[in-house]
Design a protein around this motif. Structure first.
Motif, PDB file in Angstrom:
ATOM      1  N   TYR A 134       0.810  -1.330  -0.024  1.00 47.25           N
ATOM      2  CA  TYR A 134      -0.032   0.136  -0.126  1.00 47.25           C
ATOM      3  C   TYR A 134       0.797   1.361   0.026  1.00 47.25           C
ATOM      4  O   TYR A 134       0.440   2.296  -0.543  1.00 47.25           O
ATOM      5  N   THR A 161       2.278   2.157  -3.522  1.00 53.94           N
ATOM      6  CA  THR A 161       1.339   2.427  -4.502  1.00 53.94           C
ATOM      7  C   THR A 161       0.640   3.698  -4.171  1.00 53.94           C
ATOM      8  O   THR A 161       0.274   4.397  -5.245  1.00 53.94           O
ATOM      9  N   ARG A 162       0.442   4.166  -2.858  1.00 56.81           N
ATOM     10  CA  ARG A 162      -0.223   5.336  -2.530  1.00 56.81           C
ATOM     11  C   ARG A 162       0.808   6.495  -2.154  1.00 56.81           C
ATOM     12  O   ARG A 162       0.249   7.655  -2.103  1.00 56.81           O
ATOM     13  N   LYS A 195       9.864   1.125  -7.650  1.00 59.87           N
ATOM     14  CA  LYS A 195       9.756  -0.035  -8.496  1.00 59.87           C
ATOM     15  C   LYS A 195      10.854  -1.055  -8.263  1.00 59.87           C
ATOM     16  O   LYS A 195      10.760  -2.322  -8.603  1.00 59.87           O
ATOM     17  N   TRP A 238       0.903  -5.499  -4.681  1.00 61.05           N
ATOM     18  CA  TRP A 238       1.289  -4.277  -5.111  1.00 61.05           C
ATOM     19  C   TRP A 238       0.342  -4.040  -6.572  1.00 61.05           C
ATOM     20  O   TRP A 238      -0.041  -2.845  -6.785  1.00 61.05           O
ATOM     21  N   GLY A 239       0.272  -5.128  -7.230  1.00 62.35           N
ATOM     22  CA  GLY A 239      -0.525  -5.059  -8.540  1.00 62.35           C
ATOM     23  C   GLY A 239      -1.931  -4.951  -8.395  1.00 62.35           C
ATOM     24  O   GLY A 239      -2.585  -4.242  -8.909  1.00 62.35           O
ATOM     25  N   LYS A 295      -2.462  -1.385  -6.815  1.00 60.37           N
ATOM     26  CA  LYS A 295      -1.948  -0.183  -7.895  1.00 60.37           C
ATOM     27  C   LYS A 295      -3.306  -0.203  -9.102  1.00 60.37           C
ATOM     28  O   LYS A 295      -3.511   0.963  -9.531  1.00 60.37           O
TER      29      LYS A 295
END
Length: 278
Positions: free
Chosen positions: A95, A98-99, A106, A160-161, A164
Motif C-alpha cells: 500500500y 502504491t499510494r 519499482k 502491489w499489482g 495499483k
C-alpha cells in the motif's frame, strides 16, 4: 459442415485432456490416502488400486507412539505466525509503494521479487549464522523469520499489482465523507482486497506448512521439529515405516484441503484479479 464437425471434436479433445491432467494430478494424492488406510501386508506385498480392507492402525501408531502431535502443533504455530506477519507487512509495504511518493519504489518491488527467486538453501545458511550469533538458533521464531523471506516478497508483489489497479478516487470519496486516511483504508481498500488477501494468506500458509529446507537447517532439537522434518526422520537406513509416513503426509495435506475448499471462491477471484491487474 466441416467446422460443425470440428467443434464437437475439439471440445471432446479438450475435455479429455483436462480429465487426463486432473487424473494425473490427483492420483498421487489418492495413492497416499489409500496407502495410509491399507493393512501392512497389502501395502508392502500385494498393493492394489482399491484397498480390500481399511484400517486406522497407522494413524493410531503415529499419534500415540511418535512426537507427531507436538510436531503438528509446532508447524501450526509457525504457519499461523508466518501468515499473520506476512499479511501485515505485505499490506503495509504494498500500500505504501502504491499510494505514497517513494523514490525507487519499482526497484524495491523488483528487488523483493528477485529475492523470492533465490533457493531457500542459499538463504538458510547465512540466516542460521545470524541467528546463532544473536541466540535465536533452534527456535520456532527463527523459523518464522526464515519463512518470511519466501512469503513476504510474494505477498508484496501480488498486493502491489492489486492496490495499483484500485482507483484512488474510492479513498478520496471516503475521505470527503469524513474518513481519515486510515479509516478509508480499513473501510474501503481492505474489503475490496479480500480476494487478494486470501490468496496471499493461502500461499503463505502453504509455503510455511510444507517447508523442509529451512526447518532442516534451523531446527536441531526434537521438541522444536515441524511435521516435514519429523516425517523425514522416520525414513531410516534399515527401518522404513511407509504406513506411518503416508498417514502423516495425509494429515499434513488435510489443512490444505480444508483451506482450499472453504476459501476456493476467494482464491480463484484473487488469482484472476492479480493476473489481470498486475
Amino acid at each position: 459442415m466441416t467446422h460443425a464437425i470440428r467443434r464437437p471434436a475439439a471440445r471432446v479433445g479438450l475435455y479429455f485432456a483436462a480429465f487426463a491432467i486432473a487424473l494425473y494430478s490427483a492420483f498421487p494424492i489418492y495413492w497416499m490416502v489409500s496407502s495410509s488406510l491399507r493393512p501392512t501386508q497389502e501395502l508392502l506385498l500385494n498393493p492394489s488400486l482399491i484397498p480390500s480392507e481399511l484400517t486406522l492402525q497407522y494413524y493410531y501408531s503415529l499419534l500415540a507412539q511418535t512426537d507427531y502431535p507436538r510436531q503438528f502443533l509446532n508447524s501450526l504455530i509457525v504457519a499461523i505466525a508466518t501468515v499473520a506477519l506476512t499479511m501485515v507487512l505485505s499490506v503495509m509495504i504494498a500500500y505504501g509503494v502504491t499510494r505514497q511518493r517513494i523514490r525507487g519504489k519499482k526497484a524495491i518491488i523488483a528487488g523483493m521479487l528477485y529475492a523470492y527467486m533465490f533457493p531457500p538453501l542459499l538463504l538458510a545458511i547465512p540466516l542460521y549464522a545470524m541467528f546463532t550469533k544473536i541466540g535465536l538458533n533452534d527456535t520456532l521464531f527463527s523459523l518464522v523469520i526464515s519463512h518470511l523471506t519466501m512469503t513476504m516478497p510474494l505477498g508484496v508483489w501480488f498486493l502491489w499489482g492489486f492496490f495499483k489497479a484500485m482507483p484512488f478516487e474510492l479513498e478520496e470519496a471516503a475521505m470527503v465523507d469524513g474518513c481519515t486516511r486510515l479509516g478509508a483504508f480499513l473501510r474501503v481498500v481492505l474489503p475490496l482486497s479480500v480476494p487478494g488477501l486470501v490468496t496471499v494468506a493461502i500461499f503463505a500458509f502453504l509455503l510455511s506448512w510444507t517447508d523442509y529446507t529451512f526447518a532442516l537447517v534451523m531446527i536441531g532439537s526434537d521438541v522444536n521439529k515441524t511435521v516435514p522434518l519429523g516425517l523425514a526422520s522416520m525414513i531410516g537406513a534399515f527401518d522404513l515405516r511407509w504406513g506411518d509416513v503416508m498417514a502423516g503426509s495425509t494429515l499434513i495435506a488435510l489443512p490444505l484441503f480444508v483451506a482450499f475448499i472453504l476459501l476456493s471462491r476467494y482464491f480463484v477471484q484473487g488469482l484472476t484479479a492479480g493476473a489481470v491487474k498486475g
